[in-house]
Design a protein around this motif. Structure first.
Motif, PDB file in Angstrom:
ATOM      1  N   GLY A  30       0.834  -1.187   0.000  1.00 48.49           N
ATOM      2  CA  GLY A  30       0.000   0.000   0.000  1.00 48.49           C
ATOM      3  C   GLY A  30       0.874   1.244   0.000  1.00 48.49           C
ATOM      4  O   GLY A  30       2.108   1.183  -0.117  1.00 48.49           O
ATOM      5  N   LYS A  50      -9.027  -1.781  -5.516  1.00 48.80           N
ATOM      6  CA  LYS A  50      -9.407  -0.377  -5.526  1.00 48.80           C
ATOM      7  C   LYS A  50      -9.706   0.064  -6.954  1.00 48.80           C
ATOM      8  O   LYS A  50      -8.887  -0.101  -7.857  1.00 48.80           O
ATOM      9  N   SER A 107      -6.737   6.417  -4.895  1.00 47.78           N
ATOM     10  CA  SER A 107      -5.890   5.350  -4.337  1.00 47.78           C
ATOM     11  C   SER A 107      -4.463   5.378  -4.852  1.00 47.78           C
ATOM     12  O   SER A 107      -3.523   5.054  -4.127  1.00 47.78           O
ATOM     13  N   GLN A 133     -11.943  -7.599  -3.477  1.00 52.03           N
ATOM     14  CA  GLN A 133     -10.861  -7.575  -2.500  1.00 52.03           C
ATOM     15  C   GLN A 133     -10.817  -8.901  -1.752  1.00 52.03           C
ATOM     16  O   GLN A 133     -11.851  -9.424  -1.316  1.00 52.03           O
ATOM     17  N   CYS A 168     -11.333  -6.738   9.287  1.00 53.50           N
ATOM     18  CA  CYS A 168     -11.451  -5.347   8.857  1.00 53.50           C
ATOM     19  C   CYS A 168     -12.455  -4.590   9.714  1.00 53.50           C
ATOM     20  O   CYS A 168     -13.394  -5.169  10.260  1.00 53.50           O
ATOM     21  N   ASP A 203      -6.674   2.451   5.370  1.00 51.46           N
ATOM     22  CA  ASP A 203      -7.289   1.184   4.973  1.00 51.46           C
ATOM     23  C   ASP A 203      -8.005   0.540   6.160  1.00 51.46           C
ATOM     24  O   ASP A 203      -7.531   0.629   7.301  1.00 51.46           O
ATOM     25  N   LYS A 221     -10.722   4.341   1.620  1.00 48.38           N
ATOM     26  CA  LYS A 221     -10.469   4.041   0.207  1.00 48.38           C
ATOM     27  C   LYS A 221     -11.656   3.372  -0.473  1.00 48.38           C
ATOM     28  O   LYS A 221     -11.507   2.719  -1.496  1.00 48.38           O
TER      29      LYS A 221
END
Length: 662
Positions: free
Chosen positions: A83, A161, A186, A231, A337, A380, A622
């Motif tokens: 990232g 993304k 992004s 993702q 997440c 993120d 994002k």
């Protein structure tokens, strides 16, 4: 080996890299924004340097400030993590110009593989099969020529993304515009490409490792087919789809792809594979960095990939050849997440009040969290990764499900329960995977009901709060909240509890003569028979239909509970829990679905709109979310402008409905 390495990243990957640096005796330098001043990676590094304000553009994405931090700390090399600037060729070149070693591939390889069209052309010339597609500026015409469905992808980056699956070409222009915005946000580059969509594909990637002396090996594959919104959320190694012959062929193709761009370091070659014909695989892209899912490869090979990144960057040769690579056992990773599955997986946030992350006995957690960590909307949403290893896939699955049930991130809503249910899905257990499985099954995997035990536990918390503080002196018996009555049954104490989005529930609590506690959930007629709680020695157990759920008292007097679906209770007043802002706002109001930033406003006060018309775009972590008109009408109020920061459920606009002329 280097003496000092600057880690140009944050969160769990920064902590992960620092761990290997410490094991090698290398001094680590962390960098941080104002939002991360007290973060775990800052605490664990040997030293840390402030970059700037919280926005990534002014801190983690500032090449100038990162180079200044390296100079101030005496770093000889920079590890970019993943990232941010990990695949930024300009950053790699700037490091070299400043006399720093960039722990990654050469800038030319990053540039080549970062342009997905050039990458496809290069690997195709090396004999690697590629997916048919096109690129800017003929993007729309290429999509029309390919025919629906097609996949839009940013040319400058990956990670899902800006990716858009377009099944209806009549909305192609809107999808292209949205993909460009996400790509620009992004990666700083809105160039797109389009590819033919392969239905029910599997996503399989090959880990490669190359030194600066011409040696390139692959370390087997990772199955990354369990995805949501393009993702990855679950990754495993090896894949149950591949036999030895296909594994060897794909591995050799990945090695050739790495050689074709003069690669050095750890990298990943990604393939799309038709599930019904694994021998027909197509190159998608090459990630010129360490992957989020690298731990599963480490567990089945016994290699520390970060260590080999460092050794290769320091000029060492690989100490092993392809014939020395052995894949042993099975490993599976789940990405935890900050998101709320019950709200359509919108980003969440808050303060981590209690934290428990399993480790040991075949379980590993890579995390950037501490108790007290603030999870905001700037970066993120991935908080941690839970990885399980076993001698076979079934064992690894069982361990990972148990580890997710043992993962506590109290105060921040996460997807841990969703991941655990996904891992128990029959198709996942059987290895029947494809990239669309999660989206097809998502409704059945999102638990939207509040277990009765949660209400019972909350009522016990309220009951405990009514009790006088314990002391060694005399206690007034009439102040006790145990429901005792002279010459009769003990009385019930009623606790009306409410969880936003659900009907209120009344839970009744009373003590029992033997010193326990009895709990009934719901009305007397609808009480769940067999529901009871017995408290003793700082613990109580809720029994429901013969299944026990145990709670334990924490040092500060709050109560924490857990069952197989990973739910938690903390000391707050459920009675005072407010309805969501959306409920207060009314049906004509548009509210922010998540805390974030308004990036696009397409209307003005007085405009007439149609039902479902896209009006605003809110971005957080994002991710873009389009806010649409709930019905036809007129924009009566518009309370935000592009760039405005909004809280979850904040009113953005009000749409007055069209009057019914009949």
């Amino acid at each position: 080996m280097f003496d000092t390495v600057l880690v140009a990243n944050r969160g769990e990957i920064a902590v992960r890299v620092i761990r290997t640096l410490r094991a090698l005796g290398v001094r680590s330098v962390a960098v941080f924004s104002d939002a991360d001043a007290d973060a775990r990676h800052v605490r664990e590094a040997d030293t840390a340097v402030r970059l700037g304000p919280a926005p990534a553009a002014e801190s983690y994405l500032s090449v100038e400030r990162l180079l200044e931090a390296a100079a101030r700390s005496g770093a000889q090399a920079v590890h970019p993590g993943y990232g941010f600037l990990a695949e930024n060729a300009a950053f790699a070149r700037a490091c070299a110009d400043a006399g720093l070693v960039f722990i990654g591939p050469p800038a030319d390889a990053i540039s080549l593989m970062g342009d997905k069209i050039r990458a496809k052309e290069t690997v195709a010339a090396a004999g690697v099969p590629v997916v048919p597609g096109g690129r800017d500026p003929e993007l729309a015409s290429a999509a029309l020529e390919l025919g629906a469905p097609v996949l839009l992808k940013p040319s400058a980056g990956g990670g899902g993304k800006g990716m858009r699956l377009v099944r209806d070409l009549s909305v192609l222009d809107d999808e292209i515009a949205a993909a460009r915005r996400e790509a620009r946000a992004s990666f700083g580059d809105d160039t797109l490409l389009v590819e033919r969509w392969i239905d029910r594909p599997r996503h399989i990637e090959i880990q490669v490792l190359a030194d600066g002396h011409g040696n390139v090996v692959h370390l087997g594959e990772r199955e990354c087919s369990l995805q949501r919104r393009h993702q990855k959320i679950i990754e495993e190694a090896p894949s149950v789809l591949l036999d030895e012959a296909t594994r060897a062929a794909m591995g050799e193709a990945a090695v050739q792809a790495a050689r074709s761009c003069g690669y050095r370091g750890a990298g990943t070659v990604e393939f799309i594979v038709p599930g019904g014909d694994p021998a027909s695989y197509y190159f998608m892209e090459m990630n010129t960095r360490l992957q989020v899912e690298h731990p599963v490869t480490e567990l089945i090979t016994g290699l520390d990939l970060v260590e080999w990144q460092l050794r290769v960057a320091a000029g060492e040769r690989l100490a092993f050849g392809q014939e020395d690579v052995r894949l042993t056992g099975h490993a599976i990773e789940a990405r935890v997440c900050a998101e709320d599955p019950a709200r359509g997986f919108l980003p969440s946030g808050g303060t981590v009040l209690r934290l428990h992350e399993p480790q040991g006995d075949g379980v590993r957690t890579d995390s950037g969290l501490l108790e007290g960590s603030e999870v905001g909307s700037l970066y993120d949403p991935m908080l941690s990764k839970v990885i399980a290893y076993g001698p076979d896939r079934a064992t690894a699955l069982r361990k990972l499900r148990a580890a997710l049930a043992d993962t506590v991130t109290l105060g921040v809503q996460t997807n841990a329960g969703f991941l655990r249910r996904l891992l128990a899905h029959p198709d996942v257990v059987a290895g029947r995977l494809d990239t669309g499985l999660v989206e097809r099954e998502v409704d059945g995997l999102v638990g939207d009901e509040v277990p009765a035990e949660v209400y019972a536990a909350a009522a016990l918390l309220r009951q405990a709060a009514l009790a006088p503080a314990a002391d060694t002196g005399w206690a007034d018996p009439f102040a006790a909240a145990d429901g005792w009555r002279l010459g009769g049954e003990r009385a019930w104490t009623a606790h009306p509890l409410h969880v936003p989005g659900h009907e209120p529930v009344t839970v009744r609590v009373r003590s029992t003569p033997d010193g326990g506690t009895e709990v009934l959930v719901g009305s007397a007629e609808a009480a769940l028979r067999g529901t009871a709680a017995v408290a003793s020695a700082g613990r109580f157990t809720c029994l429901l239909d013969g299944v026990a759920h145990t709670f334990a008292a924490l040092p500060d007097g709050t109560w924490l509970g857990r069952d197989g679906d990973v739910w938690h209770v903390r000391d707050h007043d459920p009675v005072a829990a407010s309805l969501s802002g959306a409920a207060h706002a009314g049906a004509d109001s548009l509210t922010a679905p998540m805390p974030g930033t308004v990036t696009v406003v397409k209307v003005a006060v007085g405009d007439e709109v149609t039902a479902g018309q896209s009006l605003l775009v809110v971005e957080a972590m994002k991710m873009e979310h389009v806010v649409s008109a709930p019905h036809a009408g007129t924009v009566a109020e518009l309370d935000v402008k592009p760039g405005a920061t909004v809280a979850m459920d904040q009113v953005l606009a009000v749409i007055t409905p069209v009057e019914d002329e009949t």
